[in-house]
Design an enzyme around this catalytic site. Structure first.
Site, PDB file in Angstrom:
ATOM      1  N   SER A 118      50.884 -70.055  29.668  1.00 31.03           N
ATOM      2  CA  SER A 118      52.111 -69.372  29.234  1.00 31.03           C
ATOM      3  C   SER A 118      51.827 -67.951  28.793  1.00 31.03           C
ATOM      4  O   SER A 118      52.766 -67.176  28.617  1.00 31.03           O
ATOM      5  CB  SER A 118      52.791 -70.092  28.062  1.00 31.03           C
ATOM      6  OG  SER A 118      52.204 -71.268  27.717  1.00 31.03           O
ATOM      7  N   HIS A 139      54.329 -71.243  36.487  1.00 35.28           N
ATOM      8  CA  HIS A 139      54.703 -71.499  35.095  1.00 35.28           C
ATOM      9  C   HIS A 139      55.907 -72.434  35.033  1.00 35.28           C
ATOM     10  O   HIS A 139      57.045 -72.027  35.276  1.00 35.28           O
ATOM     11  CB  HIS A 139      54.991 -70.169  34.383  1.00 35.28           C
ATOM     12  CG  HIS A 139      55.227 -70.327  32.920  1.00 35.28           C
ATOM     13  ND1 HIS A 139      56.240 -69.686  32.249  1.00 35.28           N
ATOM     14  CD2 HIS A 139      54.590 -71.072  31.993  1.00 35.28           C
ATOM     15  CE1 HIS A 139      56.199 -70.032  30.981  1.00 35.28           C
ATOM     16  NE2 HIS A 139      55.210 -70.867  30.803  1.00 35.28           N
ATOM     17  N   GLU A 151      58.350 -70.134  37.260  1.00 37.57           N
ATOM     18  CA  GLU A 151      58.033 -68.726  37.478  1.00 37.57           C
ATOM     19  C   GLU A 151      56.762 -68.682  38.333  1.00 37.57           C
ATOM     20  O   GLU A 151      55.761 -69.312  37.985  1.00 37.57           O
ATOM     21  CB  GLU A 151      57.788 -68.014  36.138  1.00 37.57           C
ATOM     22  CG  GLU A 151      59.050 -67.894  35.294  1.00 37.57           C
ATOM     23  CD  GLU A 151      58.819 -67.199  33.949  1.00 37.57           C
ATOM     24  OE1 GLU A 151      59.694 -66.433  33.513  1.00 37.57           O
ATOM     25  OE2 GLU A 151      57.770 -67.439  33.320  1.00 37.57           O
ATOM     26  N   ASN A 189      60.143 -66.124  28.704  1.00 35.64           N
ATOM     27  CA  ASN A 189      59.682 -66.172  27.309  1.00 35.64           C
ATOM     28  C   ASN A 189      59.626 -64.791  26.676  1.00 35.64           C
ATOM     29  O   ASN A 189      59.744 -64.654  25.461  1.00 35.64           O
ATOM     30  CB  ASN A 189      58.333 -66.880  27.217  1.00 35.64           C
ATOM     31  CG  ASN A 189      58.487 -68.376  27.421  1.00 35.64           C
ATOM     32  OD1 ASN A 189      59.573 -68.919  27.237  1.00 35.64           O
ATOM     33  ND2 ASN A 189      57.424 -69.041  27.820  1.00 35.64           N
TER      34      ASN A 189
END
Ligand SMILES: NC(=O)c1ccc[n+]([C@@H]2O[C@H](COP(=O)([O-])OP(=O)(O)OC[C@H]3O[C@@H](n4cnc5c(N)ncnc54)[C@H](O)[C@@H]3O)[C@@H](O)[C@H]2O)c1
Length: 408
Positions: A118, A139, A151, A189
């Site tokens: 991440s 991801h 992602e 994020n």
């Protein structure tokens, strides 16, 4: 070449749910972890996930068939035939590098090597490989068998062939595959971080209370409020992410002091029974707000300059979206769908910006910039749109890059 057999390295929270996402789409999975105990724990998680699908109507025979696609292995030499390996081990560069060294040694030459990191740099992980062109970030979001977004993040040397195969693979899991250029926290994020921290700043200055902030976010666009979400993920994780983003992006990502305070008191959220809310120790069911935290806040509150409105939470996310677009982190047309699929938002930040008016967004950001400083500095791309008198984003022109969304 088609991807049929997939290795998942790490049978923890993500490895287990990625495995379920894979077998749900008919892939054969070889699951590897450090030892049999870790593998057993992973299989127990997988059983629970498949069990909950059965409760929701999946026939038991179908669940059994999916489970039969999984084999556990303890040795990398058993991964010689896989077409793709997805690494989901600890978030530590040295641990991941060691895993990829083993994968490169034992997998076929054309096996795609993917990481579910991440935050670590895909390029840096790939730099330890002899063939960085076959390394990529995939991801997944937690839980991977339910969340719709992947992602797809190329590193500096990832080949177009690896990118194309990875996108087609993610689509074959019935996911939205969005190509994201490498940047700290990637796309979703990164934008989420700005919104989460702003909620904390609002609370810290007593602009609004805990429940008021969460309700405002839910009423506006979110499936769950930012403070309830922080409790779900843990304040310690939130602080680590906030510090990482601050280090990478600077002032606008400065962590809120209240988060530091909460971590030092072990008010981490659900896992310690107390965060912004208190939780039943057995069921983890959410109870009342943490009154001690409320007292702490009101004793230390800074004067606030502007009445609270939900826009205060979403403007930083909108502004970060324009900054990401400026950097070509993703195609304009991908941004809202990625946020909606990744976070469960009912509308994406760009749609919100268009709805309230680009000029109004800029006006509000300028006002907040004057009151609070750097973190509200308006993105130059937003200013350009407003100066050009545009009411809508120029989707055609911006998505004319090769970074188009490659969804089905
Ligand atoms: N948890 C999330 O919400 C989330 C979401 C997206 C991405 N991620 C990323 O996914 C990765 C895994 O996170 P997680 O939450 O599943 O962690 P976790 O701690 O639940 O699981 C990690 C697993 O890796 C195993 N492991 C550790 N070292 C290993 C090694 N050398 N070889 C093989 N297995 C090893 C552990 O035994 C454990 O089973 C991390 O990079 C994390 O940043 C996590």
């Amino acid at each position: 070449m088609d991807i049929r057999k997939v290795a998942v390295v790490g049978a923890g929270t993500m490895g287990a749910s990625i495995t379920v996402a894979l077998v749900n789409s008919g892939f054969q999975v070889l699951l590897l972890d450090l030892d049999q105990k870790a593998l057993d724990a992973g299989i127990a998680k997988i059983d629970r996930m498949l069990g909950s699908l059965v409760k929701k109507g999946l026939p038991q025979a179908e669940a059994d068939q999916r489970k039969s696609l999984i084999s556990t292995v303890e040795n990398y030499k058993d991964l010689a035939e896989v077409d793709l390996a997805i690494e989901a081990v600890l978030e530590k560069m040295e641990v991941k590098s060691a895993v990829f060294t083993e994968l490169e040694k034992h997998c076929k030459n054309d096996t795609i090597l993917a990481t579910n990191t991440s935050s670590l740099s895909i390029t840096e992980i790939a730099s330890h490989l002899k063939h960085p062109e076959r390394m990529i970030g995939l991801h997944f979001f937690n839980p991977a068998h339910l969340m719709k977004l992947v992602e797809v993040i190329p590193g500096f040397d990832t080949s177009e062939e690896t990118i194309g195969r990875s996108i087609r693979f993610a689509q074959s899991l019935d996911k939205l595959a969005v190509r994201v250029e490498e940047c700290a926290s990637f796309l979703v994020n990164r934008l989420l971080g700005r919104y989460m921290t702003e909620a904390l700043w609002c609370l810290e200055e007593s602009a609004a209370g805990i429940e008021e902030i969460d309700k405002a976010a839910v009423d506006f666009a979110m499936p769950v409020g930012p403070l309830a979400l922080r409790d779900m993920n843990g304040a310690d994780i939130g602080l680590a992410v906030a510090r990482f983003n601050y280090q990478e992006y600077g002032e606008r990502f400065r962590p809120a002091e209240i988060l530091v305070e909460m971590v030092s008191r072990q008010w981490l959220g659900q896992k310690t029974g107390r965060g912004f809310y208190v939780y039943d120790p057995d069921t983890r069911k959410r109870g009342a707000v943490n009154s001690e935290l409320e007292q702490l806040i009101s004793a230390n509150a800074r004067p606030h300059n502007k009445p609270f409105s939900p826009l205060r939470l979403f403007l930083p996310m909108i502004n970060e979206a324009f900054l990401a677009l400026q950097e070509n982190v993703c195609a304009l047309d991908d941004l809202d769908p990625a946020l909606m699929a990744g976070l469960g938002m009912r509308k994406g930040p760009l749609a919100i910006a268009e709805e309230i008016g680009l000029a109004h967004c800029l006006e509000e950001l300028e006002l907040l910039f004057n009151l609070y400083g750097e973190r509200f500095r308006p993105a130059p791309l937003l200013k350009r749109y407003v100066r050009a008198g545009r009411k809508q984003l120029d989707r055609k022109r911006m998505s004319d890059t090769k970074q188009v969304m490659l969804s089905k």
